[in-house]
Write a protein that holds these residues in place. Structure first.
Motif, PDB file in Angstrom:
ATOM      1  N   THR A   2     -24.829 151.807  22.321  1.00 44.97           N
ATOM      2  CA  THR A   2     -25.388 150.992  21.329  1.00 44.97           C
ATOM      3  C   THR A   2     -26.363 149.929  21.677  1.00 44.97           C
ATOM      4  O   THR A   2     -27.274 149.657  21.407  1.00 44.97           O
ATOM      5  CB  THR A   2     -24.078 150.498  20.363  1.00 44.97           C
ATOM      6  N   GLN A   3     -25.740 148.951  22.459  1.00 46.07           N
ATOM      7  CA  GLN A   3     -26.421 147.852  22.900  1.00 46.07           C
ATOM      8  C   GLN A   3     -27.393 148.101  23.517  1.00 46.07           C
ATOM      9  O   GLN A   3     -28.520 147.392  23.661  1.00 46.07           O
ATOM     10  CB  GLN A   3     -25.504 146.740  23.754  1.00 46.07           C
ATOM     11  N   ARG A   4     -27.644 149.058  24.616  1.00 47.66           N
ATOM     12  CA  ARG A   4     -28.750 149.258  25.395  1.00 47.66           C
ATOM     13  C   ARG A   4     -29.768 149.846  24.282  1.00 47.66           C
ATOM     14  O   ARG A   4     -30.950 149.634  24.382  1.00 47.66           O
ATOM     15  CB  ARG A   4     -28.399 150.345  26.443  1.00 47.66           C
ATOM     16  N   ASP A 367     -16.444 130.395  33.440  1.00 43.08           N
ATOM     17  CA  ASP A 367     -15.731 131.492  34.430  1.00 43.08           C
ATOM     18  C   ASP A 367     -15.722 132.940  33.649  1.00 43.08           C
ATOM     19  O   ASP A 367     -15.478 132.939  32.474  1.00 43.08           O
ATOM     20  CB  ASP A 367     -14.048 131.136  34.615  1.00 43.08           C
ATOM     21  N   GLU A 368     -16.022 133.917  34.313  1.00 41.73           N
ATOM     22  CA  GLU A 368     -16.382 135.310  33.910  1.00 41.73           C
ATOM     23  C   GLU A 368     -15.295 136.165  34.475  1.00 41.73           C
ATOM     24  O   GLU A 368     -14.955 135.933  35.682  1.00 41.73           O
ATOM     25  CB  GLU A 368     -17.692 135.916  34.150  1.00 41.73           C
ATOM     26  N   LEU A 369     -14.904 137.057  33.543  1.00 45.82           N
ATOM     27  CA  LEU A 369     -13.784 137.838  34.019  1.00 45.82           C
ATOM     28  C   LEU A 369     -14.253 139.601  33.383  1.00 45.82           C
ATOM     29  O   LEU A 369     -14.743 139.616  32.335  1.00 45.82           O
ATOM     30  CB  LEU A 369     -12.449 137.839  33.391  1.00 45.82           C
ATOM     31  N   LEU A 370     -14.646 140.438  34.587  1.00 43.99           N
ATOM     32  CA  LEU A 370     -15.062 141.562  34.277  1.00 43.99           C
ATOM     33  C   LEU A 370     -13.879 142.248  33.670  1.00 43.99           C
ATOM     34  O   LEU A 370     -12.819 142.668  34.687  1.00 43.99           O
ATOM     35  CB  LEU A 370     -15.825 142.398  35.318  1.00 43.99           C
ATOM     36  N   LEU A 371     -13.499 142.914  32.237  1.00 43.99           N
ATOM     37  CA  LEU A 371     -12.510 143.591  31.833  1.00 43.99           C
ATOM     38  C   LEU A 371     -12.623 145.289  32.121  1.00 43.99           C
ATOM     39  O   LEU A 371     -11.263 145.806  32.009  1.00 43.99           O
ATOM     40  CB  LEU A 371     -12.325 143.335  30.401  1.00 43.99           C
ATOM     41  N   THR A 372     -13.564 145.698  32.160  1.00 39.99           N
ATOM     42  CA  THR A 372     -13.698 147.437  32.153  1.00 39.99           C
ATOM     43  C   THR A 372     -14.311 147.581  33.301  1.00 39.99           C
ATOM     44  O   THR A 372     -15.166 146.919  34.040  1.00 39.99           O
ATOM     45  CB  THR A 372     -14.408 147.866  31.013  1.00 39.99           C
ATOM     46  N   GLU A 373     -14.331 148.915  33.736  1.00 41.30           N
ATOM     47  CA  GLU A 373     -15.010 149.619  34.906  1.00 41.30           C
ATOM     48  C   GLU A 373     -16.184 150.203  34.832  1.00 41.30           C
ATOM     49  O   GLU A 373     -16.893 150.504  35.424  1.00 41.30           O
ATOM     50  CB  GLU A 373     -13.941 150.586  35.500  1.00 41.30           C
ATOM     51  N   GLY A 374     -16.369 150.394  33.278  1.00 43.88           N
ATOM     52  CA  GLY A 374     -17.892 151.270  32.988  1.00 43.88           C
ATOM     53  C   GLY A 374     -17.518 152.797  33.328  1.00 43.88           C
ATOM     54  O   GLY A 374     -16.165 153.288  33.363  1.00 43.88           O
ATOM     55  N   PRO A 375     -18.552 153.470  33.471  1.00 43.75           N
ATOM     56  CA  PRO A 375     -20.051 153.087  33.735  1.00 43.75           C
ATOM     57  C   PRO A 375     -20.759 153.021  32.533  1.00 43.75           C
ATOM     58  O   PRO A 375     -21.890 152.393  32.465  1.00 43.75           O
ATOM     59  CB  PRO A 375     -20.365 154.332  34.438  1.00 43.75           C
ATOM     60  N   MET A 376     -20.216 153.392  31.273  1.00 40.34           N
ATOM     61  CA  MET A 376     -20.984 153.157  30.214  1.00 40.34           C
ATOM     62  C   MET A 376     -20.249 152.338  28.920  1.00 40.34           C
ATOM     63  O   MET A 376     -20.030 153.099  27.839  1.00 40.34           O
ATOM     64  CB  MET A 376     -21.461 154.482  29.789  1.00 40.34           C
ATOM     65  N   ASP A 377     -19.798 151.184  29.110  1.00 41.93           N
ATOM     66  CA  ASP A 377     -18.737 150.546  28.125  1.00 41.93           C
ATOM     67  C   ASP A 377     -19.922 149.657  27.432  1.00 41.93           C
ATOM     68  O   ASP A 377     -20.499 148.616  28.096  1.00 41.93           O
ATOM     69  CB  ASP A 377     -17.805 149.688  29.004  1.00 41.93           C
ATOM     70  N   GLU A 378     -19.762 149.484  26.162  1.00 39.00           N
ATOM     71  CA  GLU A 378     -20.580 148.630  25.499  1.00 39.00           C
ATOM     72  C   GLU A 378     -19.968 148.237  23.990  1.00 39.00           C
ATOM     73  O   GLU A 378     -18.749 148.620  23.609  1.00 39.00           O
ATOM     74  CB  GLU A 378     -21.890 149.582  24.883  1.00 39.00           C
ATOM     75  N   SER A 379     -20.903 147.584  22.946  1.00 36.13           N
ATOM     76  CA  SER A 379     -20.310 147.159  21.981  1.00 36.13           C
ATOM     77  C   SER A 379     -18.916 146.506  21.569  1.00 36.13           C
ATOM     78  O   SER A 379     -18.198 146.714  20.939  1.00 36.13           O
ATOM     79  CB  SER A 379     -20.121 148.458  20.969  1.00 36.13           C
ATOM     80  N   PRO A 380     -18.717 145.270  22.515  1.00 39.27           N
ATOM     81  CA  PRO A 380     -17.372 144.758  22.599  1.00 39.27           C
ATOM     82  C   PRO A 380     -17.250 143.782  21.118  1.00 39.27           C
ATOM     83  O   PRO A 380     -18.178 143.359  20.436  1.00 39.27           O
ATOM     84  CB  PRO A 380     -17.509 143.660  23.701  1.00 39.27           C
ATOM     85  N   SER A 381     -16.101 144.008  20.809  1.00 34.49           N
ATOM     86  CA  SER A 381     -15.775 143.300  19.392  1.00 34.49           C
ATOM     87  C   SER A 381     -14.205 142.721  19.528  1.00 34.49           C
ATOM     88  O   SER A 381     -13.437 143.369  19.926  1.00 34.49           O
ATOM     89  CB  SER A 381     -15.823 144.320  18.241  1.00 34.49           C
TER      90      SER A 381
END
Length: 431
Positions: A2-4, A367-381
């Protein structure tokens, strides 16, 4: 995904203008991570619950237990088979010996008018006292909702945060060449299609009271923004201008929708009346691509994606106009801004070493925290209590949904038996 697609679609639309002058399905949830500390809770079988099974209705205790397991903060203590209602005398020593910190009991009784009298009570085992109780009179179609409300009360009493089990989610299901905009309970049950189309549906967004969805539909072979009433099924066109119409987002008062339009060659952000009609008011003005706007909870700011610095980054600016402030700096690609309900956290998609991952930023500290590993994670809600994020991911080569807590510890994955699920958006608290 989606976002890409949204950002690249905006890029393609701008370039083009410059150069030219299925049936519903339930989600299956697999929990893959839990909290650092789980509260041990027993959910005793509700008295008279077999009356529900006789009507092919779900057992309230099963729904409540599943809700608490799914959120990752509770460990269910075996309550045995004995039913306990809200008036039962509780042997606190026995429940303590089983390892329970809390015990939920209740009953369900069918009424003469076909509705059900559902009652519940939560006990603090250590303090040996009742701490909360309530009653509901749902119809047969609302039994699951009553159970979700019970789970919400247990969650809130034991964590201090408002529960989100009685909320709804929306997403797009794709099977073959058919697209469906589906609305479901937060656990993926009771999924029903709001719209079915042979053309793509993207970017669904809830209005503040959870009665409408805005989205982009290509059913007329061009992107058009609609607002869709869920109670009536009626919908209206919000944006059908020349060029591209995309990325709708509701203002906190529900009276305005921000959209991305290509009226002046490049993608820019405009405000429109949520009722449709009227001239759009442009609020960004740059030679770059500005898109994916979301409002701050107080309605005073928009957060959006722009490539004005050379690559897509997240910016913030006053809705009434003014300078845009860049918020993301740790990488060369950040898209899809989303705000928690209290306005304290910003989620987005970050590209790190070629992987698209969901991140969350504390806006007070950056401060940033990466929550997921990918490789294709999108559309956070964000969930409406700000404790979880729903997002689009891949599983077994197919599009699926993921859920992660904002500390990254609790994880689950939502899939359907056949088809791809994408474009998730978590609805608001329902009154």
């Amino acid at each position: 995904m989606t976002q890409r697609r949204d950002f690249l679609a905006a890029t393609a639309a701008s370039a083009a203008l410059a150069g030219a002058g299925n049936a519903s399905a339930q989600l299956k949830i697999d929990v893959t991570g839990v909290g650092a500390r789980q509260i041990p809770v027993a959910i005793a079988a509700f008295s008279n619950e077999p009356a529900l099974a006789a009507q092919n209705l779900p057992a309230i205790t099963d729904v409540v237990r599943a809700d608490l397991v799914r959120c990752g903060l509770f460990r269910i203590v075996d309550g045995g088979n004995a039913a306990l209602d809200e008036n039962s005398q509780i042997n606190y020593a026995d429940w303590k010996s089983r390892g329970a910190d809390a015990l939920a009991v209740g009953s369900v009784t069918r009424l003469a008018d076909g509705r059900y009298d559902v009652r519940f009570r939560l006990h603090d085992v250590a303090r040996q006292q009742s701490v909360v109780g309530s009653s509901f009179t749902p119809g047969s179609s609302q039994i699951r909702l009553a159970a979700h409300k019970i789970a919400d009360q247990i969650y809130e009493k034991l964590t201090g945060d408002r529960g989100i089990f009685a909320t709804r989610i929306a997403y797009v299901l794709k099977r073959g060449t058919q697209y469906q905009l589906q609305v479901a309970d937060s656990d993926g049950e009771n999924a029903l299609p709001a719209l079915t189309s042979g053309e793509p549906i993207i970017s669904p967004a809830w209005n503040p009271d959870g009665t409408q969805l805005a989205y982009v539909s290509f059913e007329r072979r061009k992107p058009i923004v609609y607002a869709h009433s869920l109670p009536t099924g009626q919908r209206r066109v919000v944006a059908e201008f020349r060029g591209s119409n995309s990325a709708p987002a509701w203002s906190p008062d529900g009276r305005t929708i921000a959209v991305t339009l290509t009226l002046n060659s490049t993608s820019q952000i405009y405000l429109l009346s949520a009722t449709g009609g009227g001239a759009p008011r442009r609020i960004t003005s740059s030679s770059a691509i500005d898109t994916e706007a979301v409002f701050s909870p107080d309605g005073g700011y928009i957060y959006f994606t722009s490539d004005r610095s050379g690559g897509p980054q997240i910016y913030r600016m006053p809705v009434g106009g003014g300078d845009a402030q860049r918020l993301t700096f740790k990488g060369d690609y950040h898209t899809s801004p989303r705000l928690s309900g209290d306005g304290k956290q910003l989620s987005y998609v970050a590209r790190r070493e070629g992987r698209f991952r969901v991140a969350v930023m504390d806006l007070a500290t950056s401060d940033e925290l990466l929550l997921t590993e990918g490789p294709m994670d999108e559309s956070p809600s964000f969930a409406p209590n700000g404790r979880y994020l729903l997002y689009a991911t891949t599983a077994g080569g197919r599009d699926a949904l993921g859920m992660v807590s904002t500390d990254g510890r609790i994880r689950s994955r939502l899939t359907v038996a056949s088809g791809d699920v994408r474009e998730p958006t978590w609805g608001p608290f329902m009154n």
